[in-house]
Design a protein around this motif. Structure first.
Motif, PDB file in Angstrom:
ATOM      1  N   UNK A 104       0.824  -1.217   0.000  1.00  0.00           N
ATOM      2  CA  UNK A 104       0.000   0.000   0.000  1.00  0.00           C
ATOM      3  C   UNK A 104       0.852   1.258   0.000  1.00  0.00           C
ATOM      4  N   UNK A 105       2.119   1.126   0.403  1.00  0.00           N
ATOM      5  CA  UNK A 105       2.984   2.303   0.551  1.00  0.00           C
ATOM      6  C   UNK A 105       4.126   2.335  -0.469  1.00  0.00           C
ATOM      7  N   UNK A 106       4.566   1.168  -0.940  1.00  0.00           N
ATOM      8  CA  UNK A 106       5.686   1.112  -1.870  1.00  0.00           C
ATOM      9  C   UNK A 106       5.331   1.800  -3.178  1.00  0.00           C
ATOM     10  N   UNK A 107       6.166   2.730  -3.593  1.00  0.00           N
ATOM     11  CA  UNK A 107       5.937   3.457  -4.834  1.00  0.00           C
ATOM     12  C   UNK A 107       4.801   4.463  -4.751  1.00  0.00           C
ATOM     13  N   UNK A 108       4.324   4.730  -3.551  1.00  0.00           N
ATOM     14  CA  UNK A 108       3.176   5.626  -3.355  1.00  0.00           C
ATOM     15  C   UNK A 108       3.593   6.829  -2.509  1.00  0.00           C
ATOM     16  N   UNK A 109       2.671   7.777  -2.399  1.00  0.00           N
ATOM     17  CA  UNK A 109       2.893   8.951  -1.554  1.00  0.00           C
ATOM     18  C   UNK A 109       2.088   8.777  -0.257  1.00  0.00           C
ATOM     19  N   UNK A 110       2.812   8.606   0.854  1.00  0.00           N
ATOM     20  CA  UNK A 110       2.183   8.447   2.166  1.00  0.00           C
ATOM     21  C   UNK A 110       2.418   9.693   2.992  1.00  0.00           C
ATOM     22  N   UNK A 111       1.372  10.178   3.634  1.00  0.00           N
ATOM     23  CA  UNK A 111       1.488  11.300   4.567  1.00  0.00           C
ATOM     24  C   UNK A 111       1.360  10.761   5.985  1.00  0.00           C
ATOM     25  N   UNK A 112       2.352  11.052   6.819  1.00  0.00           N
ATOM     26  CA  UNK A 112       2.315  10.710   8.245  1.00  0.00           C
ATOM     27  C   UNK A 112       1.936  11.977   9.000  1.00  0.00           C
ATOM     28  N   UNK A 113       0.904  11.898   9.831  1.00  0.00           N
ATOM     29  CA  UNK A 113       0.461  13.046  10.621  1.00  0.00           C
ATOM     30  C   UNK A 113       0.640  12.718  12.093  1.00  0.00           C
ATOM     31  N   UNK A 114       1.372  13.549  12.825  1.00  0.00           N
ATOM     32  CA  UNK A 114       1.617  13.328  14.238  1.00  0.00           C
ATOM     33  C   UNK A 114       3.066  13.564  14.580  1.00  0.00           C
ATOM     34  N   UNK A 115       3.349  13.767  15.867  1.00  0.00           N
ATOM     35  CA  UNK A 115       4.724  14.082  16.260  1.00  0.00           C
ATOM     36  C   UNK A 115       5.146  13.367  17.529  1.00  0.00           C
ATOM     37  N   UNK A 116       4.466  12.279  17.857  1.00  0.00           N
ATOM     38  CA  UNK A 116       4.854  11.495  19.022  1.00  0.00           C
ATOM     39  C   UNK A 116       5.679  10.291  18.637  1.00  0.00           C
ATOM     40  N   UNK A 117       5.814   9.379  19.576  1.00  0.00           N
ATOM     41  CA  UNK A 117       6.696   8.242  19.348  1.00  0.00           C
ATOM     42  C   UNK A 117       6.189   7.292  18.274  1.00  0.00           C
ATOM     43  N   UNK A 118       4.879   7.164  18.129  1.00  0.00           N
ATOM     44  CA  UNK A 118       4.368   6.318  17.041  1.00  0.00           C
ATOM     45  C   UNK A 118       4.671   6.925  15.684  1.00  0.00           C
ATOM     46  N   UNK A 119       4.592   8.253  15.601  1.00  0.00           N
ATOM     47  CA  UNK A 119       4.933   8.918  14.342  1.00  0.00           C
ATOM     48  C   UNK A 119       6.405   8.683  14.002  1.00  0.00           C
ATOM     49  N   UNK A 120       7.261   8.771  15.012  1.00  0.00           N
ATOM     50  CA  UNK A 120       8.690   8.528  14.768  1.00  0.00           C
ATOM     51  C   UNK A 120       8.924   7.087  14.331  1.00  0.00           C
ATOM     52  N   UNK A 121       8.194   6.158  14.946  1.00  0.00           N
ATOM     53  CA  UNK A 121       8.310   4.751  14.551  1.00  0.00           C
ATOM     54  C   UNK A 121       7.885   4.558  13.104  1.00  0.00           C
ATOM     55  N   UNK A 122       6.787   5.216  12.711  1.00  0.00           N
ATOM     56  CA  UNK A 122       6.312   5.105  11.331  1.00  0.00           C
ATOM     57  C   UNK A 122       7.302   5.719  10.352  1.00  0.00           C
ATOM     58  N   UNK A 123       7.914   6.826  10.735  1.00  0.00           N
ATOM     59  CA  UNK A 123       8.913   7.462   9.875  1.00  0.00           C
ATOM     60  C   UNK A 123      10.053   6.498   9.583  1.00  0.00           C
ATOM     61  N   UNK A 124      10.558   5.863  10.628  1.00  0.00           N
ATOM     62  CA  UNK A 124      11.680   4.935  10.452  1.00  0.00           C
ATOM     63  C   UNK A 124      11.278   3.767   9.549  1.00  0.00           C
ATOM     64  N   UNK A 125      10.086   3.220   9.802  1.00  0.00           N
ATOM     65  CA  UNK A 125       9.637   2.070   9.016  1.00  0.00           C
ATOM     66  C   UNK A 125       9.431   2.426   7.552  1.00  0.00           C
ATOM     67  N   UNK A 126       8.752   3.539   7.301  1.00  0.00           N
ATOM     68  CA  UNK A 126       8.457   3.918   5.917  1.00  0.00           C
ATOM     69  C   UNK A 126       9.696   4.430   5.199  1.00  0.00           C
ATOM     70  N   UNK A 127      10.670   4.962   5.928  1.00  0.00           N
ATOM     71  CA  UNK A 127      11.930   5.343   5.298  1.00  0.00           C
ATOM     72  C   UNK A 127      12.619   4.124   4.713  1.00  0.00           C
ATOM     73  N   UNK A 128      12.475   2.989   5.380  1.00  0.00           N
ATOM     74  CA  UNK A 128      13.024   1.751   4.838  1.00  0.00           C
ATOM     75  C   UNK A 128      12.365   1.354   3.538  1.00  0.00           C
TER      76      UNK A 128
END
Length: 447
Positions: free
Chosen positions: A193-217
């Motif tokens: 659902x995310x590979x090759x797509x444009x994903x927007x992450x909204x939020x600035x807590x620890x779950x948002x940071x976790x999502x950033x790391x995962x989606x950066x991969x």
């Protein structure tokens, strides 16, 4: 009424710890869990790794109960995932408490005083609490209790994308393209659902940071993957946390890894953007801010803006809740993210958790209302104090037996184990939001 059980709502880490504490005190706990297994909510974020060590995630009374059965504790210095926390501790603890104590597949749908709605004063204090339950087969029953400890958490009530606390216009219609949890990218269908797509992450807590790391991969491996990180606050500031100064090393490391992902150019950062509407656009979405700014070409949105308590089934109970946080009145000043920005929350117990309705307590994540600064060890101390008070040991109930770790920085998102209220503190509070802007933090253009 002392021969009646103490009803505990929720068989998560705090609810099971409450049951263990009550049993040690000679009281009879009765735990109702809506899910089909103990730790059902924890299991839903099974892929997320906590930033507290095992030693900080096992309740003292739970440890004593389990060790009496021959249970061997996991490596105290390891950091479990949600799945490991549930399978290696919560489910065995529920088993040690027994099926007569922990009733699975049973939802609490209401609590009141027997024969009294919330308006009636006459004879109220002499009546037990009446707990209405619904079993998985639809059967409804009433259980009388001397006390109720609501440890049901907030996992089932995520905050919406809309910047006003209400769903953004069009948010419900776009539900198929919105996630309110950290995506499990080990699942190939989720990753697609995310590979090759444009994903927007909204939020600035620890779950948002976790999502950033995962989606950066994902962005590293899948050409054409784009990530935008949207913050409601006006600047990134100390969103990445305390780093090496954090007394929870894994929490500090999480912020450092997320900051590295930004520096390496895997995402663009949009600040001061409070979503007012979502518009459909050629199979995708457009996010529109309350200032008219637009983020176009969005394929999927991951909303990690925290959680809020569900108080609907407590409507006939006289709760004393803070008007802002929806936390107990005496607890709210200690945890208010508008005031406490250093991650330091004073340990507290039955005094701060009491309500106008005697022997009714909100514990764990739910006691914090909309505040983000919760640690599992805080909840363990809460229920230790509550159990002591119910057993008549008021000296122990008022004694503090906990020292909490600090973040090492001010202005950060909060101290927290369960995903994820942490974004609430930095998405609101004292940080003013100027006109939306795009900040380029990357050393190379984001793909």
């Amino acid at each position: 009424m002392n021969d009646l059980p103490v009803v505990v709502v929720g068989a998560g880490p705090i609810g099971l710890a409450a049951a263990a504490e009550l049993r040690e005190r000679g009281l009879r706990p009765l735990v109702f869990e809506r899910g089909e297994t103990a730790g059902a909510a924890v299991s839903q974020w099974n892929h997320v790794r906590l930033f507290s060590r095992w030693d900080e995630l096992v309740a003292p009374a739970g440890r004593r109960l389990l060790e009496a059965t021959g249970w061997v504790a996991p490596n105290v210095d390891a950091y479990p995932t949600g799945s490991e926390w549930a399978n290696d501790y919560l489910i065995p603890l529920a088993g040690a408490l027994g099926a007569d104590t922990v009733r699975l597949g049973t939802e609490v749908v209401g609590v009141a005083r027997r024969g009294r709605d919330r308006v009636v004063d006459a004879g109220r204090e002499g009546e037990p609490l009446s707990v209405h339950i619904r079993r998985a087969d639809g059967r409804e029953e009433r259980v009388l209790a001397q006390a109720v400890i609501d440890a049901s958490g907030t996992w089932g009530s995520p905050n919406p994308l809309g910047g006003e606390g209400l769903p953004a216009l069009g948010e419900s219609a776009a539900a198929d393209l919105i996630d309110y949890r950290v995506p499990d990218l080990a699942d190939h269908s989720v990753r697609a659902r995310h590979a090759g797509k444009h994903t927007v992450i909204v939020g600035s807590g620890h779950s948002a940071l976790t999502a950033i790391i995962a989606l950066a991969g994902v962005a590293k491996d899948a050409p054409g993957t784009r990530i935008s990180w949207v913050l409601r606050r006006g600047e990134v500031g100390s969103t990445f946390g305390g780093g090496e100064a954090d007394q929870l090393p894994a929490r500090g490391a999480l912020g450092l890894r997320a900051e590295q992902a930004v520096d390496e150019g895997h995402l663009n950062v949009v600040t001061g953007f409070r979503t007012a509407a979502i518009e459909p656009d050629a199979g995708g979405l457009v996010l529109v801010s309350d200032a008219g700014q637009r983020i176009e070409g969005v394929d999927r949105v991951v909303v990690l803006t925290g959680f809020r308590p569900d108080l609907s089934w407590l409507s006939e109970i006289r709760l004393g809740l803070d008007l802002v946080l929806q936390a107990p009145v005496e607890l709210a000043p200690l945890i208010d993210p508008n005031v406490h920005s250093c991650g330091t929350v004073y340990p507290h117990g039955v005094k701060q958790l009491s309500h106008p309705e005697p022997n009714v307590f909100l514990a764990g994540m739910k006691s914090y209302g909309r505040a983000p600064t919760f640690l599992a060890m805080t909840g363990y101390e809460q229920v230790r104090s509550i159990a002591a008070a119910l057993a008549g040991d008021h000296e122990s109930a008022t004694r503090v037996e906990l020292t909490l770790p600090e973040t090492g920085v001010c202005g950060g998102a909060g101290v927290f184990d369960e995903p994820d209220n942490a974004s609430t503190a930095s998405d609101g509070g004292c940080c003013a939001a100027p006109a939306p802007q795009l900040i380029s933090l990357a050393t190379t253009p984001a793909r």
